[in-house]
Design a protein around this motif. Sequence first.
Motif, mmCIF file in Angstrom:
data_model
loop_
_atom_site.group_PDB
_atom_site.id
_atom_site.type_symbol
_atom_site.label_atom_id
_atom_site.label_comp_id
_atom_site.label_asym_id
_atom_site.label_seq_id
_atom_site.Cartn_x
_atom_site.Cartn_y
_atom_site.Cartn_z
ATOM 1 N N HIS A 79 1.085 -1.261 -0.020
ATOM 2 C CA HIS A 79 -0.123 -0.284 0.165
ATOM 3 C C HIS A 79 0.905 1.348 -0.337
ATOM 4 C CE1 HIS A 79 -2.968 3.159 1.854
ATOM 5 N NE2 HIS A 79 -3.745 2.400 1.068
ATOM 6 N N VAL A 86 -0.916 -6.608 -0.230
ATOM 7 C CA VAL A 86 -2.337 -7.349 -1.195
ATOM 8 C C VAL A 86 -1.096 -8.022 -2.118
ATOM 9 C CG1 VAL A 86 -2.167 -5.029 -3.211
ATOM 10 C CG2 VAL A 86 -4.384 -6.512 -3.071
ATOM 11 N N THR A 99 -5.712 -9.249 2.161
ATOM 12 C CA THR A 99 -4.821 -7.284 3.098
ATOM 13 C C THR A 99 -4.196 -8.294 4.186
ATOM 14 O OG1 THR A 99 -6.423 -6.726 3.477
ATOM 15 C CG2 THR A 99 -5.694 -5.742 1.354
ATOM 16 N N LEU A 121 -10.282 -9.249 0.961
ATOM 17 C CA LEU A 121 -10.604 -7.417 0.022
ATOM 18 C C LEU A 121 -11.131 -8.265 -1.334
ATOM 19 C CD1 LEU A 121 -9.809 -4.820 -0.548
ATOM 20 C CD2 LEU A 121 -7.887 -5.959 -2.343
ATOM 21 N N TRP A 133 -2.127 -1.615 -6.193
ATOM 22 C CA TRP A 133 -2.812 -0.581 -5.267
ATOM 23 C C TRP A 133 -2.344 0.704 -6.684
ATOM 24 C CZ3 TRP A 133 -5.480 -0.968 -1.067
ATOM 25 C CH2 TRP A 133 -4.896 -2.094 -0.163
ATOM 26 N N SER A 139 -7.672 2.527 -4.494
ATOM 27 C CA SER A 139 -8.487 1.413 -5.213
ATOM 28 C C SER A 139 -7.118 0.454 -5.222
ATOM 29 C CB SER A 139 -9.128 2.005 -6.497
ATOM 30 O OG SER A 139 -8.327 2.583 -6.829
ATOM 31 N N VAL A 140 -7.790 -0.433 -5.828
ATOM 32 C CA VAL A 140 -6.767 -2.181 -6.383
ATOM 33 C C VAL A 140 -7.211 -2.367 -7.639
ATOM 34 C CG1 VAL A 140 -6.006 -3.904 -5.579
ATOM 35 C CG2 VAL A 140 -6.546 -3.212 -3.844
ATOM 36 N N ASP A 153 -12.708 -0.063 -6.117
ATOM 37 C CA ASP A 153 -13.130 0.624 -4.812
ATOM 38 C C ASP A 153 -12.773 -0.055 -3.391
ATOM 39 O OD1 ASP A 153 -14.156 2.981 -2.947
ATOM 40 O OD2 ASP A 153 -13.924 3.945 -4.769
ATOM 41 N N VAL A 154 -12.120 0.236 -2.623
ATOM 42 C CA VAL A 154 -12.007 -0.950 -1.783
ATOM 43 C C VAL A 154 -12.739 0.429 -0.358
ATOM 44 C CG1 VAL A 154 -10.192 -0.679 0.136
ATOM 45 C CG2 VAL A 154 -9.213 -1.027 -1.674
#
Length: 167
Positions: A79, A86, A99, A121, A133, A139-140, A153-154
């Motif tokens: 991150h 992640v 995560t 996640l 990330w 977001s991922v 969108d986390v």
Amino acid sequence: VMNSIKAPPEKLKISLQADDKTNVSSVQVATDIKEMAVSPDGKEIAFISRGEIFVTSVDFDEVRRITNTPEQERSVDFHPEGRKLVYASEREGSWNLYTTSIAREEEKTFYHATVLDEEVLLKTEEETFQPLWSPDGQSVAFLQDRVQLRKLDVATGEITTLLDGSR
């Protein structure tokens, strides 16, 4: 009636035998590194070896095992703040995104962390791989079924398709 004899108190010497309170085992990981990611501050390196995630210090001779699963992990990424990883893991017959974060605020590095929190996640029936990330950490991006580029969108869990796999 019983006669009781009171003796003066006497100091006793007591020895206690105890095992080491840490559970340390050595695993050779240096010769089987498949992937790696450098932390944003450049002080840690996360890597995949033997299907597990490890984090090592750049400055010290310390390595911490992050995952310990019978399944394999892949595609690790830090991150932007450096306190969360992640990665993809093949669990229950499907590749999904997970995560792991440093739980205690006072602990700053993975290799010294005493408590780590792993969370799912993204878990779907589709295969999800290669998470990265976004620069803002909100977001991922990931591949779904090897051909679709998607973004999660986390905060909201909303998934956006960036490339549908037709190209």
